[in-house]
Design an enzyme around this catalytic site. Structure first.
Site, PDB file in Angstrom:
ATOM      1  N   CYS A  54      42.982  48.285  28.866  1.00 45.09           N
ATOM      2  CA  CYS A  54      43.339  46.932  29.005  1.00 45.09           C
ATOM      3  C   CYS A  54      42.632  45.984  28.078  1.00 45.09           C
ATOM      4  CB  CYS A  54      43.025  46.308  30.367  1.00 45.09           C
ATOM      5  SG  CYS A  54      43.382  44.667  30.500  1.00 45.09           S
ATOM      6  N   ARG A 262      41.237  40.234  53.476  1.00 45.84           N
ATOM      7  CA  ARG A 262      41.052  41.713  53.327  1.00 45.84           C
ATOM      8  C   ARG A 262      39.600  41.888  52.631  1.00 45.84           C
ATOM      9  NH1 ARG A 262      46.220  43.404  53.761  1.00 45.84           N
ATOM     10  NH2 ARG A 262      47.995  41.969  53.076  1.00 45.84           N
TER      11      ARG A 262
END
Length: 329
Positions: A54, A262
């Site tokens: 990336c 989460r």
């Protein structure tokens, strides 16, 4: 019932965040029971469909091409292989399948076409399908929606003030623009952050303030503890105390009562007792499987044992307020 608000002030959130720990957990647990079944926890699986290489400089990420880590660059996986992973995840109890690609942004090319096929395939299995692919335009978001995408993850990571200390290759506004494009396409928004990167408690409050004052709260708020990886600029950061995770989860639960909160990265270092406190404080989702993109995660068998001990039950797909708006079913 606790009121849903989008006009929280930083001062109000800071007061909640800094309240006595047991009071905070009790308040969050109370709010949680108003909107959700406290015994229900959604099991999600996250698969890295394109790993490493990336061009971004996110200080925490071992997938950045500029850092020397153990992550090996891998091209985009084939559709069949991804669908095979999704099938295995479903058989292990996952009801949400998230695919991550180490891209700065989505480009309209053959790789994106393949991701579209992956989304279609997972959606046909009856699972909530989520993607995290970097920045996307409104037209790309609409294409994903048409393919059956249920949710899109794009984390804010930290507060706007601390953001440049962590990432310089994109702006905070870039992040918010992507969330707006996702929302415009009527895709469920998944956005949270990471703690333990050297930020202050006020930065954590700032990130929660940004999320809770969006026109609509994210349907999903991942709370991650930094997993320090050798070769990244944050490799020497100490592990964040579990109590900080609990403060973040509880505060998120109180100010965004309907969101799925989460319990994400960093769970591998937590005992069952620590995770139980996170569930009590309002966490109602975990990621299962031995890898969370490229960092370790508890094994499926350990999670099954935890569910048994705590009398937890897996939450079904397409359930709750988000499902009414965003389900393709």
């Amino acid at each position: 019932m606790t009121e849903l608000r989008n006009d929280w002030t930083r001062g109000e959130i800071e007061e909640i965040y800094n309240s006595p720990m047991l009071d905070l957990i009790y308040r969050a647990a109370t709010v949680h029971r108003e909107y959700s079944d406290p015994q229900e926890v959604q099991v999600c699986t996250l698969l890295s469909v394109k790993t490493g290489g990336c061009p971004e400089d996110c200080s925490y990420c071992p997938q950045a091409a500029r850092y020397h880590t153990d992550v090996k660059v891998q091209k985009l996986m084939e559709v069949d292989e991804v669908l095979s992973n999704a099938k295995a995840a479903k058989e292990n109890g996952s009801t949400r399948f998230c695919m991550g690609a180490a891209w700065r942004e989505v480009r309209d090319n053959k790789d994106f076409d393949k991701v579209i096929e992956m989304v279609k395939g997972v959606n046909q299995m009856g699972m909530e399908v989520c993607c995290t692919l970097g920045m996307i335009t409104e037209s790309q978001a609409k294409r994903l929606k048409e393919a059956g995408l249920y949710a899109y993850n794009h984390n804010l990571d930290t507060s706007e003030e601390a953001y440049e200390d962590i990432i310089t290759t994109r702006t905070y506004k870039d992040r918010l623009d992507t969330l707006e494009n996702v929302r415009t396409a009527k895709i469920s928004v998944c956005s949270g952050g990471i703690i333990g990167m050297g930020e202050s408690h006020l930065d954590r409050v700032g990130m929660l303030h940004t999320l809770s004052t969006l026109p609509e709260h994210p349907e999903s708020v991942p709370v991650n503890a930094l997993v320090a990886v050798e070769g990244t600029p944050l490799e020497d950061q100490e592990r964040v105390p579990v109590w900080d995770m609990i403060r973040m989860i509880a505060t998120a639960r109180i100010i965004m009562p309907k969101a799925m909160v989460r319990l994400s990265a960093g769970r591998v270092n937590m005992t069952m007792e620590e995770q139980a406190l996170c569930f009590l404080a309002g966490a109602n989702s975990i990621f299962a499987g031995d890898k969370l993109l490229t960092t370790p995660n508890p094994e499926v068998d350990a999670d099954k044992q935890m569910f048994q001990v705590l009398n937890l039950k897996p939450r079904a797909s397409f359930k709750g307020a988000a499902a009414e708006k965003y389900s393709m079913a």
